[in-house]
Write a protein that holds these residues in place. Structure first.
Motif, PDB file in Angstrom:
ATOM      1  N   ILE A 171      10.702  -1.326  -2.530  1.00  0.00           N
ATOM      2  CA  ILE A 171      11.949  -0.716  -3.511  1.00  0.00           C
ATOM      3  C   ILE A 171      11.718  -1.206  -4.810  1.00  0.00           C
ATOM      4  O   ILE A 171      12.175  -0.521  -5.761  1.00  0.00           O
ATOM      5  N   LEU A 172      11.362  -2.616  -5.042  1.00  0.00           N
ATOM      6  CA  LEU A 172      11.136  -2.970  -6.545  1.00  0.00           C
ATOM      7  C   LEU A 172      10.230  -2.222  -7.304  1.00  0.00           C
ATOM      8  O   LEU A 172      10.359  -1.703  -8.424  1.00  0.00           O
ATOM      9  N   ILE A 173       9.043  -2.013  -6.408  1.00  0.00           N
ATOM     10  CA  ILE A 173       8.023  -1.270  -7.064  1.00  0.00           C
ATOM     11  C   ILE A 173       8.458   0.099  -7.593  1.00  0.00           C
ATOM     12  O   ILE A 173       8.268   0.856  -8.727  1.00  0.00           O
ATOM     13  N   SER A 174       8.447   0.910  -6.497  1.00  0.00           N
ATOM     14  CA  SER A 174       8.818   2.283  -6.545  1.00  0.00           C
ATOM     15  C   SER A 174      10.196   2.536  -7.146  1.00  0.00           C
ATOM     16  O   SER A 174      10.070   3.199  -8.137  1.00  0.00           O
ATOM     17  N   GLY A 175      11.249   1.721  -6.956  1.00  0.00           N
ATOM     18  CA  GLY A 175      12.329   1.917  -7.668  1.00  0.00           C
ATOM     19  C   GLY A 175      12.464   1.621  -8.951  1.00  0.00           C
ATOM     20  O   GLY A 175      12.883   2.359  -9.920  1.00  0.00           O
ATOM     21  N   GLY A 176      11.582   0.539  -9.472  1.00  0.00           N
ATOM     22  CA  GLY A 176      11.494   0.040 -10.602  1.00  0.00           C
ATOM     23  C   GLY A 176      10.624   1.193 -11.702  1.00  0.00           C
ATOM     24  O   GLY A 176      11.061   1.623 -12.571  1.00  0.00           O
ATOM     25  N   TRP A 177       9.446   1.836 -10.987  1.00  0.00           N
ATOM     26  CA  TRP A 177       8.758   3.011 -11.449  1.00  0.00           C
ATOM     27  C   TRP A 177       9.942   4.071 -11.906  1.00  0.00           C
ATOM     28  O   TRP A 177       9.955   4.680 -13.107  1.00  0.00           O
ATOM     29  N   PHE A 178      10.835   4.622 -10.859  1.00  0.00           N
ATOM     30  CA  PHE A 178      11.481   5.737 -10.588  1.00  0.00           C
ATOM     31  C   PHE A 178      12.431   5.427 -12.068  1.00  0.00           C
ATOM     32  O   PHE A 178      12.834   6.360 -12.935  1.00  0.00           O
ATOM     33  N   LEU A 179      13.219   4.271 -11.995  1.00  0.00           N
ATOM     34  CA  LEU A 179      14.293   3.781 -12.938  1.00  0.00           C
ATOM     35  C   LEU A 179      13.728   3.909 -14.545  1.00  0.00           C
ATOM     36  O   LEU A 179      14.203   4.515 -15.296  1.00  0.00           O
ATOM     37  N   ALA A 190       1.020  -1.305   0.062  1.00  0.00           N
ATOM     38  CA  ALA A 190      -0.164  -0.026   0.114  1.00  0.00           C
ATOM     39  C   ALA A 190       0.899   1.360  -0.190  1.00  0.00           C
ATOM     40  O   ALA A 190       0.586   2.313  -0.597  1.00  0.00           O
ATOM     41  N   ALA A 191       1.970   1.067   0.646  1.00  0.00           N
ATOM     42  CA  ALA A 191       2.880   2.520   0.850  1.00  0.00           C
ATOM     43  C   ALA A 191       3.386   2.617  -0.683  1.00  0.00           C
ATOM     44  O   ALA A 191       3.783   3.786  -1.071  1.00  0.00           O
ATOM     45  N   ALA A 192       3.842   1.549  -1.351  1.00  0.00           N
ATOM     46  CA  ALA A 192       4.182   1.655  -2.842  1.00  0.00           C
ATOM     47  C   ALA A 192       3.222   2.628  -3.524  1.00  0.00           C
ATOM     48  O   ALA A 192       3.460   3.181  -4.394  1.00  0.00           O
ATOM     49  N   ALA A 193       1.855   2.200  -3.552  1.00  0.00           N
ATOM     50  CA  ALA A 193       0.692   2.733  -4.295  1.00  0.00           C
ATOM     51  C   ALA A 193       0.729   4.409  -3.785  1.00  0.00           C
ATOM     52  O   ALA A 193       0.551   5.227  -4.668  1.00  0.00           O
ATOM     53  N   ALA A 232      11.225   5.759 -15.742  1.00  0.00           N
ATOM     54  CA  ALA A 232      10.823   6.992 -15.886  1.00  0.00           C
ATOM     55  C   ALA A 232      11.878   7.795 -16.179  1.00  0.00           C
ATOM     56  O   ALA A 232      12.035   8.748 -17.136  1.00  0.00           O
ATOM     57  N   TRP A 233      13.019   7.636 -15.441  1.00  0.00           N
ATOM     58  CA  TRP A 233      14.352   8.237 -15.780  1.00  0.00           C
ATOM     59  C   TRP A 233      14.929   8.049 -16.987  1.00  0.00           C
ATOM     60  O   TRP A 233      15.371   8.669 -17.695  1.00  0.00           O
ATOM     61  N   LEU A 234      14.915   6.222 -17.387  1.00  0.00           N
ATOM     62  CA  LEU A 234      15.377   6.027 -18.736  1.00  0.00           C
ATOM     63  C   LEU A 234      14.632   6.526 -19.880  1.00  0.00           C
ATOM     64  O   LEU A 234      14.950   6.759 -20.891  1.00  0.00           O
ATOM     65  N   THR A 235      13.264   6.781 -19.569  1.00  0.00           N
ATOM     66  CA  THR A 235      12.472   7.059 -20.711  1.00  0.00           C
ATOM     67  C   THR A 235      12.670   8.689 -21.075  1.00  0.00           C
ATOM     68  O   THR A 235      12.670   9.122 -22.075  1.00  0.00           O
ATOM     69  N   GLU A 236      12.596   9.451 -19.911  1.00  0.00           N
ATOM     70  CA  GLU A 236      12.398  10.908 -19.764  1.00  0.00           C
ATOM     71  C   GLU A 236      13.827  11.393 -19.652  1.00  0.00           C
ATOM     72  O   GLU A 236      13.871  12.650 -19.888  1.00  0.00           O
ATOM     73  N   GLY A 237      14.378  11.077 -19.127  1.00  0.00           N
ATOM     74  CA  GLY A 237      15.924  11.552 -18.904  1.00  0.00           C
ATOM     75  C   GLY A 237      16.058  12.755 -17.897  1.00  0.00           C
ATOM     76  O   GLY A 237      15.432  12.770 -16.812  1.00  0.00           O
ATOM     77  N   LYS A 238      16.885  13.598 -18.115  1.00  0.00           N
ATOM     78  CA  LYS A 238      16.931  14.685 -17.308  1.00  0.00           C
ATOM     79  C   LYS A 238      15.976  15.501 -16.954  1.00  0.00           C
ATOM     80  O   LYS A 238      15.768  15.958 -15.850  1.00  0.00           O
ATOM     81  N   ALA A 239      14.941  15.641 -17.935  1.00  0.00           N
ATOM     82  CA  ALA A 239      13.680  16.377 -17.715  1.00  0.00           C
ATOM     83  C   ALA A 239      12.940  15.704 -16.218  1.00  0.00           C
ATOM     84  O   ALA A 239      12.419  16.375 -15.704  1.00  0.00           O
ATOM     85  N   PHE A 240      12.999  14.397 -16.370  1.00  0.00           N
ATOM     86  CA  PHE A 240      12.126  13.736 -15.313  1.00  0.00           C
ATOM     87  C   PHE A 240      12.852  14.034 -13.926  1.00  0.00           C
ATOM     88  O   PHE A 240      12.206  14.382 -12.945  1.00  0.00           O
ATOM     89  N   ILE A 241      14.021  14.187 -13.850  1.00  0.00           N
ATOM     90  CA  ILE A 241      15.056  14.326 -12.561  1.00  0.00           C
ATOM     91  C   ILE A 241      14.727  15.779 -12.185  1.00  0.00           C
ATOM     92  O   ILE A 241      14.356  16.337 -11.078  1.00  0.00           O
ATOM     93  N   ASP A 242      14.752  16.711 -13.181  1.00  0.00           N
ATOM     94  CA  ASP A 242      14.520  18.241 -12.820  1.00  0.00           C
ATOM     95  C   ASP A 242      13.325  18.280 -12.317  1.00  0.00           C
ATOM     96  O   ASP A 242      13.151  19.321 -11.312  1.00  0.00           O
TER      97      ASP A 242
END
Length: 201
Positions: free
Chosen positions: A89-97, A37-40, A99-109
Motif C-alpha cells: 500500500i505504501l509503494i503503490s499508494g505513494g506512487w498513485f498519490l 514483487a506484487a507492488a512492482a 502522480a495524482w498530485l503532479t498530473e491532476g484530473k488528467a491522471f485520474i481520467d
C-alpha cells in the motif's frame, strides 16, 4: 520477447510474484517478499498483476482436502502478511498519490477511467458478441503452440492423476489454478489482446 511495450516487464513481475506466493503458501512465511514483487507488478501495469499472481492460490482449498497442512493461514494471524500488505500500500499508494498530485484530473481520467475501468467493463454501446469471451483461450491455444497443447494435456493429468508427492502435486495445482483463473478473468474483460495472455505463461 521482442515487444516494445510494458507487457514483457509485467510478465516478469507477475511470474516472480506468483512464485513468491507459492513459496510463501508452502512455507507459511515470506509474504513480505510477495507483496514487494506484487507492488512492482502493480506499478508496471496495474492491480491485475496481484490478481494473476494470487490466482494459483485457488489450489489451497483443493490441496487442503488432500493434505490439511496446506491450508492457508488467516491473514490477520500472519504478521508477515500484514507487514507486506502495508509495504504494498505504501509503494503503490505513494506512487498513485504522487502522480495524482503532479498530473491532476488528467491522471485520474487516463489511469482510472480509460485504462482500469474502460478495459475491465464493456461499454453499453459496444458491439461485443458472446463469442468474444472465447478469444483469450483461442489466443492461448493458437499463439503459444506447441506448448499450449502440452499445457492442456498436463491440466488433464492434474485432475485425473495428480502427482503423489505433496510438493509436486501442490505446485501442479497452483499452476493449473493460475492459468484457468487468469483465462477466465481475461474472458470477462472488455479489453482483449493476445499479449495480455503473457503473464499466464
Amino acid at each position: 520477447l521482442a515487444l516494445a511495450r510494458t507487457d514483457p516487464v509485467f510478465t516478469l513481475t507477475v511470474f516472480g510474484s506468483a512464485l513468491l506466493a507459492f513459496w510463501a503458501w508452502q512455507r507459511g512465511r515470506a509474504w513480505p517478499w510477495f507483496w514487494l514483487a506484487a507492488a512492482a507488478a502493480t506499478l508496471t501495469k496495474g492491480p491485475l498483476g496481484v490478481v494473476f499472481a494470487l490466482g494459483g492460490l485457488v489450489a489451497a482449498p483443493w490441496e487442503r482436502r488432500t493434505d490439511p497442512q496446506y491450508a492457508l493461514p488467516p491473514v490477520a494471524r500472519n504478521p508477515g502478511h500484514l507487514a507486506g500488505l502495508g509495504l504494498f500500500i505504501l509503494i503503490s499508494g505513494g506512487w498513485f498519490l504522487t502522480a495524482w498530485l503532479t498530473e491532476g484530473k488528467a491522471f485520474i481520467d487516463k489511469v482510472m477511467l480509460r485504462e482500469l475501468v474502460g478495459h475491465a467493463v464493456p461499454r453499453s454501446d459496444a458491439d461485443s458478441p458472446w463469442w468474444r469471451c472465447l478469444e483469450p483461450a483461442l489466443y492461448f491455444l493458437s499463439r503459444f503452440l506447441p506448448w499450449s497443447i502440452l499445457a492442456c494435456a498436463s491440466i488433464w493429468r492434474v485432475f485425473r492423476a495428480p502427482a503423489p508427492h505433496a510438493r509436486v502435486r501442490s505446485f501442479e495445482r497452483f499452476l493449473t489454478g493460475h492459468l484457468i483463473l487468469g483465462l477466465l478473468i481475461l474472458s470477462v474483460a472488455s479489453h482483449k489482446r493476445a499479449d495480455l495472455n503473457l503473464p499466464l505463461l
